[in-house]
Design an enzyme around this catalytic site. Structure first.
Site, PDB file in Angstrom:
ATOM      1  N   GLU A 154     -30.868  23.216 148.509  1.00 62.21           N
ATOM      2  CA  GLU A 154     -30.173  23.067 147.218  1.00 62.21           C
ATOM      3  C   GLU A 154     -29.188  24.216 147.007  1.00 62.21           C
ATOM      4  O   GLU A 154     -28.069  24.018 146.529  1.00 62.21           O
ATOM      5  CB  GLU A 154     -31.189  23.024 146.068  1.00 62.21           C
ATOM      6  CG  GLU A 154     -31.935  21.707 145.986  1.00 62.21           C
ATOM      7  CD  GLU A 154     -33.015  21.700 144.908  1.00 62.21           C
ATOM      8  OE1 GLU A 154     -33.285  20.616 144.376  1.00 62.21           O
ATOM      9  OE2 GLU A 154     -33.586  22.770 144.598  1.00 62.21           O
ATOM     10  N   GLU A 163     -29.794  27.861 143.714  1.00 60.79           N
ATOM     11  CA  GLU A 163     -30.678  26.700 143.747  1.00 60.79           C
ATOM     12  C   GLU A 163     -30.590  25.928 142.432  1.00 60.79           C
ATOM     13  O   GLU A 163     -30.549  24.694 142.420  1.00 60.79           O
ATOM     14  CB  GLU A 163     -32.119  27.148 143.997  1.00 60.79           C
ATOM     15  CG  GLU A 163     -33.094  25.988 144.077  1.00 60.79           C
ATOM     16  CD  GLU A 163     -34.450  26.298 143.462  1.00 60.79           C
ATOM     17  OE1 GLU A 163     -34.821  27.480 143.364  1.00 60.79           O
ATOM     18  OE2 GLU A 163     -35.128  25.331 143.065  1.00 60.79           O
ATOM     19  N   ASP A 197     -29.375  22.073 142.501  1.00 57.36           N
ATOM     20  CA  ASP A 197     -30.239  21.001 142.014  1.00 57.36           C
ATOM     21  C   ASP A 197     -29.449  20.060 141.109  1.00 57.36           C
ATOM     22  O   ASP A 197     -29.529  18.832 141.227  1.00 57.36           O
ATOM     23  CB  ASP A 197     -31.407  21.656 141.271  1.00 57.36           C
ATOM     24  CG  ASP A 197     -32.340  20.642 140.651  1.00 57.36           C
ATOM     25  OD1 ASP A 197     -32.075  20.234 139.499  1.00 57.36           O
ATOM     26  OD2 ASP A 197     -33.317  20.242 141.314  1.00 57.36           O
ATOM     27  N   ASP A 235     -35.604  24.385 148.430  1.00 59.23           N
ATOM     28  CA  ASP A 235     -34.809  25.209 147.500  1.00 59.23           C
ATOM     29  C   ASP A 235     -33.579  25.796 148.203  1.00 59.23           C
ATOM     30  O   ASP A 235     -32.495  25.887 147.631  1.00 59.23           O
ATOM     31  CB  ASP A 235     -35.664  26.355 146.940  1.00 59.23           C
ATOM     32  CG  ASP A 235     -36.753  25.848 146.003  1.00 59.23           C
ATOM     33  OD1 ASP A 235     -36.689  24.664 145.614  1.00 59.23           O
ATOM     34  OD2 ASP A 235     -37.652  26.636 145.681  1.00 59.23           O
TER      35      ASP A 235
HETATM   36 MN    MN Z   1     -35.619  23.269 143.804  1.00 60.85          MN
END
Ligand code: MN
Length: 221
Positions: free
Chosen positions: A116, A40, A44, A113
């Site tokens: 990502e 994650e 991101d 999340d």
């Molecule tokens: Mn996140």
């Protein structure tokens, strides 16, 4: 039981060389020490970069501030969670039983999340271009819904068009001051319209004029 991963791959339109990466991306920390938190983190950063690059290429007239606002609206958790729901990502999520019962807000952030993490898994598995293709494909409708490029014309053009639309005289730009050594000059420029006057500083005459026009537009609005 979760549906087969191949179905998720079909939805993503991406086939993994290393399916273990996809499994890791789908694993919440409530299930295993080998979970998606590190992916994650990477995903991101990739998402931010890829959206930034897209905006940079597509909106040559947009300022840094405008691009930042557009990007923030695209990479925020709500947007990601909506994309994740569209993919039915929840069907493949590996979560502990406690997490499954947790409130919807927690679930939203788990979904965003996880998405990502999938971006990072695709990057590690197939490289940057594969990751970018996936992100731009998933975001296609969101990107198409952004303000049109013409709304992000440079400020001088927008100011001129605004004044013309209101039958007002065109703005006048005057250099008030040139500061600094010849090789490192900055320019103070004023932009005068019938209704407002804005003064701005820039490292070139052109930049100072654009900034003055931007401020004049803000005053008008
Ligand atoms: Mn996140």
């Amino acid at each position: 039981m979760n549906p087969p991963l191949s179905r998720l791959c079909a939805t993503l339109d991406y086939g993994f060389q290393q399916p273990a990466l996809l499994e890791e991306a789908l694993t919440h920390r409530s299930v295993s020490a080998r979970n998606n938190e590190r992916l994650e983190f990477l995903g991101d950063a990739l998402l931010n970069l890829i959206i930034a690059e897209y905006l940079f290429q597509q909106y040559p007239g947009a300022s840094e501030g405008e691009m930042s606002r557009l990007r923030a609206s695209l990479v925020k958790g709500e947007t990601l969670a909506e994309l994740a729901r569209g993919l039915k990502l929840g069907d493949w999520l590996r979560m502990g039983p406690g997490e499954l019962k947790s409130g919807s807000f927690r679930r939203e952030s788990i979904l965003s999340d996880t998405l990502e993490a999938i971006f990072a898994a695709v990057y590690l598995d197939g490289g940057f271009v594969a990751c970018r293709d996936l992100i731009l494909r998933l975001y296609r409708d969101w990107l198409a819904g952004l303000v049109s490029a013409s709304e992000l014309k440079d400020p001088k053009t927008r100011l001129q068009e605004h004044l013309q639309a209101h039958q007002q005289p065109l703005p006048i730009y005057n250099v008030l001051e040139i500061r600094g050594e010849p090789h490192l000059q900055s320019f103070v420029v004023e932009c005068v319209t019938a209704a407002v006057r804005a003064v701005a500083l820039g490292s070139s005459r052109r930049k100072a004029e654009q900034e003055a026009a931007r401020q004049a537009l803000e005053q008008i609005r």
